[in-house]
Design a protein around this motif. Structure first.
Motif, PDB file in Angstrom:
ATOM      1  N   GLY A  22      23.375  62.765 -24.496  1.00  0.00           N
ATOM      2  CA  GLY A  22      24.065  63.283 -23.074  1.00  0.00           C
ATOM      3  C   GLY A  22      25.531  63.461 -23.811  1.00  0.00           C
ATOM      4  N   GLU A  23      26.398  63.748 -25.034  1.00  0.00           N
ATOM      5  CA  GLU A  23      27.197  63.622 -25.408  1.00  0.00           C
ATOM      6  C   GLU A  23      27.212  65.245 -25.525  1.00  0.00           C
ATOM      7  N   ALA A  24      28.997  65.915 -26.095  1.00  0.00           N
ATOM      8  CA  ALA A  24      28.814  67.214 -26.472  1.00  0.00           C
ATOM      9  C   ALA A  24      29.834  67.222 -28.038  1.00  0.00           C
ATOM     10  N   VAL A  25      29.188  68.301 -28.829  1.00  0.00           N
ATOM     11  CA  VAL A  25      29.834  67.914 -30.251  1.00  0.00           C
ATOM     12  C   VAL A  25      30.177  69.545 -30.334  1.00  0.00           C
ATOM     13  N   VAL A  75      28.045  69.125  -5.341  1.00  0.00           N
ATOM     14  CA  VAL A  75      28.253  69.429  -6.114  1.00  0.00           C
ATOM     15  C   VAL A  75      28.961  68.515  -6.987  1.00  0.00           C
ATOM     16  N   GLU A  76      28.534  67.901  -7.881  1.00  0.00           N
ATOM     17  CA  GLU A  76      29.394  66.846  -9.094  1.00  0.00           C
ATOM     18  C   GLU A  76      29.986  67.746 -10.074  1.00  0.00           C
ATOM     19  N   SER A  77      30.620  67.655 -10.692  1.00  0.00           N
ATOM     20  CA  SER A  77      31.928  68.409 -12.310  1.00  0.00           C
ATOM     21  C   SER A  77      31.842  67.092 -13.041  1.00  0.00           C
ATOM     22  N   THR A  78      31.885  67.337 -13.933  1.00  0.00           N
ATOM     23  CA  THR A  78      32.459  66.733 -15.422  1.00  0.00           C
ATOM     24  C   THR A  78      32.100  67.058 -16.541  1.00  0.00           C
ATOM     25  N   GLU A  79      33.831  67.329 -16.930  1.00  0.00           N
ATOM     26  CA  GLU A  79      33.946  67.685 -18.004  1.00  0.00           C
ATOM     27  C   GLU A  79      33.579  67.217 -19.360  1.00  0.00           C
TER      28      GLU A  79
END
Length: 156
Positions: free
Chosen positions: A111-114, A38-42
């Motif tokens: 793909g960006e968070a806001v 499992v990969e995790s990317t903050e």
């Protein structure tokens, strides 16, 4: 003839043992092969909205968490509004431009968070050619609106 038969049997036995050894090795290799993890990317960690303003303290009382999927057609403009609650999201398709009433802009890409503004009037626009798909997560309380519209402010 007996020698040939013994040779054939010996060859078959050795061949069979080789096949069994190969199968065992393949099984061992499969068992010891690296399994996908499992990969995790903050994507984001902040206490400020996209315009650099500090987020307010949490409400007191029981929280209500809300997740909403928005789809904005190409060319669509949202009316002016503000959020009385904290919210953030992930843009999964397209490009969304957020404009503050002061004219400050933020372009959010795929793909960006806001992190949205809280209690600050703004609106969003899809200036691209494909629909925007945006997942937003609100930290609210029961009976609070997620957004308050301002139809009295015209869009340009």
């Amino acid at each position: 003839m007996k020698k040939i038969l013994n040779f054939v049997l010996a060859a078959a036995l050795v061949g069979g043992l080789n096949i069994m050894a190969s199968c065992k090795k393949a099984t061992e290799d499969k068992e010891t092969a690296v399994q996908p993890q499992v990969e995790s990317t903050e994507l984001i960690r902040t206490s400020q909205s996209w315009d650099g303003v500090e987020l307010p303290d949490y409400f007191e009382g029981r929280p209500e968490l809300v997740a909403v999927k928005y789809v904005f057609p190409a060319g669509q403009k949202l009316g002016w509004h503000h959020h009385p609650v904290m919210n953030y999201g992930i843009l999964v398709q397209g490009e969304l431009t957020i404009i503050g009433q002061d004219g400050k802009e933020k372009v959010v890409h795929e793909g960006e968070a806001v992190v949205e503004m809280v209690n600050t009037i703004h609106h969003g626009e899809n200036r691209g050619t494909k629909p925007v798909i945006l997942y937003m997560f609100y930290l609210s309380q029961k009976d609070l609106p997620l957004a308050v519209q301002h139809p009295e402010i015209p869009l340009e």
